[in-house]
Design a protein around this motif. Structure first.
Motif, mmCIF file in Angstrom:
data_model
loop_
_atom_site.group_PDB
_atom_site.id
_atom_site.type_symbol
_atom_site.label_atom_id
_atom_site.label_comp_id
_atom_site.label_asym_id
_atom_site.label_seq_id
_atom_site.Cartn_x
_atom_site.Cartn_y
_atom_site.Cartn_z
ATOM 1 N N GLY A 90 69.399 30.921 33.004
ATOM 2 C CA GLY A 90 68.833 31.594 34.164
ATOM 3 C C GLY A 90 68.430 30.617 35.257
ATOM 4 O O GLY A 90 68.680 30.850 36.442
ATOM 5 N N ILE A 91 67.805 29.513 34.853
ATOM 6 C CA ILE A 91 67.422 28.490 35.831
ATOM 7 C C ILE A 91 68.669 27.909 36.496
ATOM 8 O O ILE A 91 68.687 27.667 37.709
ATOM 9 N N ASN A 92 69.716 27.693 35.719
ATOM 10 C CA ASN A 92 70.969 27.180 36.270
ATOM 11 C C ASN A 92 71.520 28.112 37.341
ATOM 12 O O ASN A 92 71.913 27.673 38.436
ATOM 13 N N ALA A 93 71.553 29.419 37.047
ATOM 14 C CA ALA A 93 72.064 30.392 38.024
ATOM 15 C C ALA A 93 71.182 30.441 39.269
ATOM 16 O O ALA A 93 71.675 30.464 40.404
ATOM 17 N N HIS A 94 69.881 30.425 39.034
ATOM 18 C CA HIS A 94 68.955 30.629 40.147
ATOM 19 C C HIS A 94 68.834 29.389 41.037
ATOM 20 O O HIS A 94 68.819 29.501 42.265
ATOM 21 N N ILE A 95 68.773 28.211 40.416
ATOM 22 C CA ILE A 95 68.689 26.976 41.194
ATOM 23 C C ILE A 95 70.068 26.583 41.721
ATOM 24 O O ILE A 95 70.235 26.237 42.893
ATOM 25 N N GLY A 96 71.064 26.656 40.834
ATOM 26 C CA GLY A 96 72.390 26.173 41.206
ATOM 27 C C GLY A 96 73.081 27.001 42.257
ATOM 28 O O GLY A 96 73.870 26.477 43.051
ATOM 29 N N HIS A 97 72.807 28.294 42.291
ATOM 30 C CA HIS A 97 73.470 29.180 43.254
ATOM 31 C C HIS A 97 72.479 29.808 44.236
ATOM 32 O O HIS A 97 72.608 29.661 45.448
ATOM 33 N N ASP A 98 71.444 30.481 43.720
ATOM 34 C CA ASP A 98 70.571 31.285 44.579
ATOM 35 C C ASP A 98 69.718 30.460 45.530
ATOM 36 O O ASP A 98 69.406 30.914 46.636
ATOM 37 N N LEU A 99 69.309 29.269 45.098
ATOM 38 C CA LEU A 99 68.362 28.503 45.916
ATOM 39 C C LEU A 99 68.954 28.127 47.267
ATOM 40 O O LEU A 99 68.292 28.268 48.304
ATOM 41 N N ALA A 100 70.174 27.642 47.284
ATOM 42 C CA ALA A 100 70.797 27.269 48.562
ATOM 43 C C ALA A 100 70.896 28.477 49.490
ATOM 44 O O ALA A 100 70.601 28.389 50.691
ATOM 45 N N LEU A 101 71.294 29.626 48.942
ATOM 46 C CA LEU A 101 71.430 30.829 49.757
ATOM 47 C C LEU A 101 70.071 31.334 50.224
ATOM 48 O O LEU A 101 69.941 31.863 51.332
ATOM 49 N N ALA A 102 69.056 31.148 49.378
ATOM 50 C CA ALA A 102 67.708 31.561 49.773
ATOM 51 C C ALA A 102 67.176 30.708 50.922
ATOM 52 O O ALA A 102 66.462 31.208 51.800
ATOM 53 N N VAL A 103 67.496 29.415 50.920
ATOM 54 C CA VAL A 103 67.097 28.559 52.047
ATOM 55 C C VAL A 103 67.721 29.074 53.335
ATOM 56 O O VAL A 103 67.049 29.191 54.379
ATOM 57 N N VAL A 104 69.004 29.417 53.284
ATOM 58 C CA VAL A 104 69.681 29.949 54.469
ATOM 59 C C VAL A 104 69.062 31.286 54.874
ATOM 60 O O VAL A 104 68.827 31.544 56.065
ATOM 61 N N ASP A 105 68.773 32.157 53.901
ATOM 62 C CA ASP A 105 68.118 33.439 54.194
ATOM 63 C C ASP A 105 66.782 33.204 54.896
ATOM 64 O O ASP A 105 66.447 33.881 55.886
ATOM 65 N N ALA A 106 65.996 32.262 54.360
ATOM 66 C CA ALA A 106 64.685 31.985 54.940
ATOM 67 C C ALA A 106 64.816 31.422 56.351
ATOM 68 O O ALA A 106 64.033 31.768 57.249
ATOM 69 N N ASP A 128 68.821 18.921 44.056
ATOM 70 C CA ASP A 128 69.437 18.086 45.091
ATOM 71 C C ASP A 128 70.729 18.727 45.601
ATOM 72 O O ASP A 128 70.993 18.742 46.811
ATOM 73 N N ALA A 129 71.526 19.242 44.678
ATOM 74 C CA ALA A 129 72.778 19.895 45.074
ATOM 75 C C ALA A 129 72.510 21.145 45.892
ATOM 76 O O ALA A 129 73.230 21.437 46.871
ATOM 77 N N ALA A 130 71.473 21.900 45.535
ATOM 78 C CA ALA A 130 71.133 23.115 46.280
ATOM 79 C C ALA A 130 70.744 22.780 47.718
ATOM 80 O O ALA A 130 71.126 23.488 48.660
ATOM 81 N N TRP A 131 69.994 21.706 47.887
ATOM 82 C CA TRP A 131 69.582 21.317 49.240
ATOM 83 C C TRP A 131 70.794 20.912 50.084
ATOM 84 O O TRP A 131 70.932 21.336 51.236
ATOM 85 N N SER A 132 71.693 20.137 49.505
ATOM 86 C CA SER A 132 72.903 19.726 50.231
ATOM 87 C C SER A 132 73.764 20.941 50.577
ATOM 88 O O SER A 132 74.318 21.040 51.686
ATOM 89 N N THR A 133 73.858 21.878 49.641
ATOM 90 C CA THR A 133 74.657 23.078 49.884
ATOM 91 C C THR A 133 74.039 23.929 50.981
ATOM 92 O O THR A 133 74.751 24.475 51.837
ATOM 93 N N ALA A 134 72.727 24.063 50.977
ATOM 94 C CA ALA A 134 72.055 24.839 52.023
ATOM 95 C C ALA A 134 72.332 24.246 53.405
ATOM 96 O O ALA A 134 72.624 24.975 54.368
ATOM 97 N N ARG A 135 72.250 22.931 53.513
ATOM 98 C CA ARG A 135 72.523 22.296 54.804
ATOM 99 C C ARG A 135 73.975 22.497 55.226
ATOM 100 O O ARG A 135 74.274 22.724 56.406
#
Length: 228
Positions: free
Chosen positions: A109-125, A185-192
């Motif tokens: 669950g953490i993998n799905a949420h951090i690895g995928h959702d976090l980057a998209l949530a940054v963009v949403d925010a 770290d990957a989520a942050w790079s993906t969000a940018r």
């Protein structure tokens, strides 16, 4: 103070939804295992916001809520005709498998949420707040600090005890293949990257789709059933 109260209400709403899930799901269900972990993290973030630990509580609450909403939407989709994102499907498919350990469910669950959702949530925010990802970097890092502080507690609580040492070695090996810090770290790079690709929506959509598939593959490996 009025501004802070305005933005803590949505945090309380997502916490209420997670508590309702906790009450409704069987304790051993894989989604329930992750939900308990995520509820603990979200409650901790909420306490930090209320205590003034974030320089911009409005931004922190927005990021926290957009992040949680993606998980809750995935859970909703699993109970309906709509197909869940690929990153969440392994957890939904294996949630009742007797050979998968609680710690595996939590990390999938953490993998799905951090690895995928976090980057998209940054963009949403960023869209909600009309700002760029760099404006949310402090909030991103502070939320990450909460996750880091809880990770060891989660592993200690869910690792098998001495009576299950027979499976501890393969489980430890499996867990060593995944890192929360690298995922953040990957989520942050993906969000940018996604933010920079706004003028190219087709490219951004392709990147998002490939990210979803890759995170789903990692989740499937984390849920490899282990011998009794």
């Amino acid at each position: 103070m009025a501004q802070l109260e305005q933005f803590t209400t949505p945090v309380d709403a997502v916490i209420s939804r997670m508590r309702a899930l906790d009450a409704a799901l069987p304790e051993r269900d894989g989604v329930a295992v992750f939900n308990r972990v995520y509820l603990t993290v979200t409650e901790e973030v909420d306490r930090h916001i209320d205590a003034g630990a974030f320089p911009d509580p409005r931004a922190a609450a927005t990021l926290d809520v957009r992040f949680a909403e993606r998980y809750l939407a995935a859970v909703d989709s699993a109970d309906r005709v709509r197909r869940a994102p690929a990153c969440w499907r392994p957890l939904f498919q294996f949630r009742r498998h007797p050979g998968v350990r609680p710690l595996q469910f939590a990390l999938a669950g953490i993998n799905a949420h951090i690895g995928h959702d976090l980057a998209l949530a940054v963009v949403d925010a960023c869209r909600s707040l009309d700002c760029a990802p760099t404006d949310l970097e402090d909030e991103f890092e502070r939320v990450g600090g909460v996750l880091d502080s809880l990770e060891e507690r989660i592993r200690d609580a869910l690792l098998p005890g001495p009576d299950l040492l027979r499976i501890a070695d393969p489980l430890t090996h499996l867990l060593g293949s995944w890192s929360l810090e690298r995922a953040r770290d990957a989520a942050w790079s993906t969000a940018r990257a996604l933010w920079a690709l706004r003028p190219l929506p087709e490219v951004a959509a392709e990147l998002t789709e490939r990210l979803d598939a890759a995170v789903g593959l990692a989740g499937r490996m984390l849920l490899t059933p282990l011998p009794d």
